[in-house]
Design an enzyme around this catalytic site. Sequence first.
Site, PDB file in Angstrom:
ATOM      1  N   ASN A  49       1.852   3.024  -2.585  1.00  0.00           N
ATOM      2  CA  ASN A  49       1.257   3.992  -3.520  1.00  0.00           C
ATOM      3  C   ASN A  49       0.001   4.611  -2.916  1.00  0.00           C
ATOM      4  O   ASN A  49      -0.217   5.822  -3.029  1.00  0.00           O
ATOM      5  CB  ASN A  49       0.928   3.313  -4.850  1.00  0.00           C
ATOM      6  CG  ASN A  49       2.124   3.254  -5.775  1.00  0.00           C
ATOM      7  OD1 ASN A  49       2.576   4.279  -6.273  1.00  0.00           O
ATOM      8  ND2 ASN A  49       2.671   2.060  -5.980  1.00  0.00           N
TER       9      ASN A  49
ATOM     10  N   GLY B 187       0.786  -1.226   0.000  1.00  0.00           N
ATOM     11  CA  GLY B 187       0.000   0.000   0.000  1.00  0.00           C
ATOM     12  C   GLY B 187       0.820   1.278   0.000  1.00  0.00           C
ATOM     13  O   GLY B 187       0.306   2.335   0.376  1.00  0.00           O
TER      14      GLY B 187
ATOM     15  N   HIS C 223       1.429   0.671 -13.237  1.00  0.00           N
ATOM     16  CA  HIS C 223       2.121  -0.562 -13.591  1.00  0.00           C
ATOM     17  C   HIS C 223       3.625  -0.287 -13.563  1.00  0.00           C
ATOM     18  O   HIS C 223       4.075   0.741 -14.088  1.00  0.00           O
ATOM     19  CB  HIS C 223       1.684  -1.019 -14.985  1.00  0.00           C
ATOM     20  CG  HIS C 223       2.310  -2.315 -15.387  1.00  0.00           C
ATOM     21  ND1 HIS C 223       1.889  -3.532 -14.884  1.00  0.00           N
ATOM     22  CD2 HIS C 223       3.349  -2.586 -16.214  1.00  0.00           C
ATOM     23  CE1 HIS C 223       2.650  -4.488 -15.383  1.00  0.00           C
ATOM     24  NE2 HIS C 223       3.531  -3.951 -16.195  1.00  0.00           N
TER      25      HIS C 223
HETATM   26  C1  GAR Z   1       3.805  -1.304  -7.290  1.00  0.00           C
HETATM   27  O1  GAR Z   1       5.108  -1.390  -7.788  1.00  0.00           O
HETATM   28  C2  GAR Z   1       2.819  -1.334  -8.437  1.00  0.00           C
HETATM   29  O2  GAR Z   1       3.239  -0.661  -9.571  1.00  0.00           O
HETATM   30  C3  GAR Z   1       2.712  -2.805  -8.683  1.00  0.00           C
HETATM   31  O3  GAR Z   1       2.705  -3.397  -7.413  1.00  0.00           O
HETATM   32  C4  GAR Z   1       3.447  -2.566  -6.511  1.00  0.00           C
HETATM   33  C5  GAR Z   1       2.559  -2.273  -5.327  1.00  0.00           C
HETATM   34  O4  GAR Z   1       3.246  -1.603  -4.313  1.00  0.00           O
HETATM   35  N1  GAR Z   1       1.542  -3.131  -9.447  1.00  0.00           N
HETATM   36  C6  GAR Z   1       1.467  -4.111 -10.317  1.00  0.00           C
HETATM   37  O5  GAR Z   1       2.384  -4.862 -10.546  1.00  0.00           O
HETATM   38  C7  GAR Z   1       0.136  -4.223 -11.025  1.00  0.00           C
HETATM   39  N2  GAR Z   1       0.237  -5.116 -12.129  1.00  0.00           N
HETATM   40  P1  GAR Z   1       2.444  -0.880  -3.144  1.00  0.00           P
HETATM   41  O6  GAR Z   1       1.415  -1.878  -2.609  1.00  0.00           O
HETATM   42  O7  GAR Z   1       3.497  -0.577  -2.113  1.00  0.00           O
HETATM   43  O8  GAR Z   1       1.788   0.346  -3.710  1.00  0.00           O
END
Ligand code: GAR
Length: 201
Positions: free
Chosen positions: A14, A12, A117
């Site tokens: 982002n 989480g 992404h």
């Molecule tokens: C992030 O790097 C996002 O871009 C990726 O998962 C991570 C989540 O991090 N998303 C994908 O790969 C979607 N296909 P977070 O939970 O710390 O935000």
Amino acid sequence: MRNIVILISGGGSNMAAIVKTAKRDNWQAHYGAKVAAVISNRADAAGLMLARQQGIATQVLEHGSYSSREAFDAALAMEIDQHDQPGQPALLVLAGFMRILTPAFVARYGGRLLNIHPSLLPAFPGLHTHQKALQAGCRFAGATVHQVTADLDQGLILAQALVPILPGDDPHQLAARVLTQEHLIYPRAIAAWLENQGAEA
Ligand code: GAR
């Protein structure tokens, strides 16, 4: 008021960056928008705690408890739609939400469904993006904010950020470098989306 609903599956970070920026830049006053809820498909998603610490309502819908992808998406839609306001349907933000959505779900939220992404799309859609970029010998990697369509990671690109790939990088190091940029471009892209919606209203 435009409610923003954020879907997560894991850390989480982002989501936390979006919440922080929304408060710092007073999205409520500028765009009439606020992060209303965080929904996770995993009960153990660390981001749930972060959201609660910020006073944001959280909801868990474990996908394993549903008999089909369609049933899960229908339950998810019911939760999300509770955050619609008259004339202001909620903005849906995928932030590390690791589920493929059904075409019916995507169609329902068309135009107000965003994703980030961790690659420079259209390169490396799907999983294991950092490993793929390293294996391909790329000198740069990055992240993309895009509209979600029924084709995985193919929707209209709204923002991108670039990072160098350094000698000796492993997927973990590269992911961390990309993530720092995600935290900048995702809140910015959402603010731009809210601004444009205001102009269209
Ligand atoms: C992030 O790097 C996002 O871009 C990726 O998962 C991570 C989540 O991090 N998303 C994908 O790969 C979607 N296909 P977070 O939970 O710390 O935000």
